[in-house]
Design a protein around this motif. Structure first.
Motif, PDB file in Angstrom:
ATOM      1  N   ARG A   1      10.304   5.963  -7.516  1.00  0.00           N
ATOM      2  CA  ARG A   1       9.233   5.167  -6.892  1.00  0.00           C
ATOM      3  C   ARG A   1       9.732   3.770  -6.539  1.00  0.00           C
ATOM      4  O   ARG A   1       9.531   3.266  -5.432  1.00  0.00           O
ATOM      5  CB  ARG A   1       8.046   5.077  -7.856  1.00  0.00           C
ATOM      6  CG  ARG A   1       6.881   4.234  -7.362  1.00  0.00           C
ATOM      7  CD  ARG A   1       5.963   3.854  -8.507  1.00  0.00           C
ATOM      8  NE  ARG A   1       6.658   2.977  -9.447  1.00  0.00           N
ATOM      9  CZ  ARG A   1       6.248   2.728 -10.675  1.00  0.00           C
ATOM     10  NH1 ARG A   1       5.157   3.337 -11.151  1.00  0.00           N
ATOM     11  NH2 ARG A   1       6.921   1.901 -11.463  1.00  0.00           N
ATOM     12  N   ASN A   2      10.412   3.131  -7.481  1.00  0.00           N
ATOM     13  CA  ASN A   2      10.902   1.770  -7.258  1.00  0.00           C
ATOM     14  C   ASN A   2      12.014   1.736  -6.207  1.00  0.00           C
ATOM     15  O   ASN A   2      12.104   0.806  -5.407  1.00  0.00           O
ATOM     16  CB  ASN A   2      11.388   1.170  -8.577  1.00  0.00           C
ATOM     17  CG  ASN A   2      10.252   1.013  -9.579  1.00  0.00           C
ATOM     18  OD1 ASN A   2       9.091   0.890  -9.194  1.00  0.00           O
ATOM     19  ND2 ASN A   2      10.580   1.032 -10.869  1.00  0.00           N
ATOM     20  N   LYS A   3      12.833   2.781  -6.211  1.00  0.00           N
ATOM     21  CA  LYS A   3      13.932   2.870  -5.236  1.00  0.00           C
ATOM     22  C   LYS A   3      13.403   3.003  -3.803  1.00  0.00           C
ATOM     23  O   LYS A   3      13.997   2.477  -2.846  1.00  0.00           O
ATOM     24  CB  LYS A   3      14.801   4.076  -5.607  1.00  0.00           C
ATOM     25  CG  LYS A   3      15.974   4.352  -4.675  1.00  0.00           C
ATOM     26  CD  LYS A   3      16.740   5.583  -5.181  1.00  0.00           C
ATOM     27  CE  LYS A   3      17.830   6.007  -4.207  1.00  0.00           C
ATOM     28  NZ  LYS A   3      18.529   7.227  -4.691  1.00  0.00           N
TER      29      LYS A   3
ATOM     30  N   ARG B   1      10.465   1.889  -2.678  1.00  0.00           N
ATOM     31  CA  ARG B   1       9.513   0.833  -2.308  1.00  0.00           C
ATOM     32  C   ARG B   1       9.899   0.079  -1.034  1.00  0.00           C
ATOM     33  O   ARG B   1       9.038  -0.167  -0.169  1.00  0.00           O
ATOM     34  CB  ARG B   1       9.348  -0.150  -3.474  1.00  0.00           C
ATOM     35  CG  ARG B   1       8.342  -1.244  -3.174  1.00  0.00           C
ATOM     36  CD  ARG B   1       8.096  -2.143  -4.368  1.00  0.00           C
ATOM     37  NE  ARG B   1       6.986  -3.048  -4.137  1.00  0.00           N
ATOM     38  CZ  ARG B   1       6.472  -3.846  -5.051  1.00  0.00           C
ATOM     39  NH1 ARG B   1       6.978  -3.864  -6.277  1.00  0.00           N
ATOM     40  NH2 ARG B   1       5.454  -4.647  -4.757  1.00  0.00           N
TER      41      ARG B   1
ATOM     42  N   GLU C   1       2.652  -0.163  -8.888  1.00  0.00           N
ATOM     43  CA  GLU C   1       3.904  -0.453  -9.594  1.00  0.00           C
ATOM     44  C   GLU C   1       3.813  -0.325 -11.106  1.00  0.00           C
ATOM     45  O   GLU C   1       4.793  -0.567 -11.803  1.00  0.00           O
ATOM     46  CB  GLU C   1       4.419  -1.846  -9.228  1.00  0.00           C
ATOM     47  CG  GLU C   1       3.446  -2.973  -9.420  1.00  0.00           C
ATOM     48  CD  GLU C   1       4.025  -4.284  -8.870  1.00  0.00           C
ATOM     49  OE1 GLU C   1       5.236  -4.493  -9.072  1.00  0.00           O
ATOM     50  OE2 GLU C   1       3.287  -5.061  -8.255  1.00  0.00           O
TER      51      GLU C   1
END
Length: 266
Positions: free
Chosen positions: A183-185, A187, A200
């Motif tokens: 998910r963070n990658k 964004r 987040e």
């Protein structure tokens, strides 16, 4: 014991394991309670989910004419980025399209055979993940309409898949992934219009399916070619029934087929 009626996608209830129900017009069957028993499926006729007539099913449970006419089969269903209700523009039925498109939608990552990105209405979480046979999933964006979810999915598809390998999913040859890290990658690739809706601070959801035995190699049951089948039910995953002889039956893929189910002891 016999049940009879037109097939629709199985209804589900979150639990450990997930509970599955086959719902007919005047009856329903909890399929978890049938695991280990012999189930006979007999195809009797077609029944279009829109007009109700005995016409060959074309796609999504509809006969050909209904598929190209009903608002429930507009192209924006499969391609959310084509949604136009937020602009007040009609595809087939603006009131219906407003009702479906102008509500909160989730863009998510799900791992069924591999990680994929997808879109669903917020009210369909976690049902959508269950239907895909995902053993883990996470929401990454919550937007106010289907169009924003669609353009986000299109942007992310350049960096991650959007298809499920149903054979891998059914044989359970899957790996766990760190969906929070994914998910963070991803964004930075979310479109600017959807960036304010990024989620987040959430965790993965894990799903457990009622499967006693996974098939080593799947063979698909097509009621059009094999109108009568009998086998011992060994599991349910996604929208598939899994039988002891490695036969799998896609219930959702057979919507609009009117069948008789016969339940026997093994």
């Amino acid at each position: 014991m016999q049940y009879e009626g037109v097939l629709r996608k199985m209804q589900t209830e979150m639990g450990n394991p997930i509970q599955y129900y086959m719902v007919f017009e005047n009856d329903f069957l909890n399929l978890n309670q049938v695991l280990g028993r012999k189930v006979g499926i007999a195809f009797m006729k077609f029944q279009c989910l829109n007009c109700g007539r005995d016409r060959p099913i074309y796609r999504q449970g509809f006969c050909k004419s209904c598929f190209y006419e009903t608002a429930a089969a507009g192209e924006w269903i499969m391609r959310p980025e084509l949604s136009t209700a937020h602009l007040g523009k009609e595809d087939r039925d603006l009131e219906y399209e407003k009702q479906v498109q102008l509500q909160p939608h989730i863009v998510y990552l799900a791992n069924s055979s591999n990680i994929k990105v997808g879109v669903t209405r917020k009210t369909q979480v976690p049902t959508r993940w269950i239907d895909q046979g995902a053993h883990e999933a996470i929401e990454i964006v919550e937007v106010p309409n289907r169009y924003l979810a669609g353009i986000t999915e299109v942007a992310l598809k350049d960096h991650i898949g959007d298809k499920t390998n149903w054979r891998k999913m059914l044989t359970n040859t899957v790996d766990d992934e760190d969906l929070v890290a994914w998910r963070n990658k991803l964004r930075p690739y979310i479109p600017e219009e959807a960036q304010p809706y990024f989620i987040e601070s959430n965790n993965e959801t894990h799903l457990e399916f009622p499967v006693l035995q996974y098939p080593e190699k799947v063979k698909s049951l097509n009621l059009g070619k094999t109108p009568n089948y009998e086998g011992i039910l060994k599991g349910i995953k996604g929208q598939y029934l899994i039988f002891e002889d490695h036969t799998v039956f896609n219930v959702r893929g057979s919507e609009g087929y009117y069948v008789r189910l016969q339940l026997n002891q093994p």
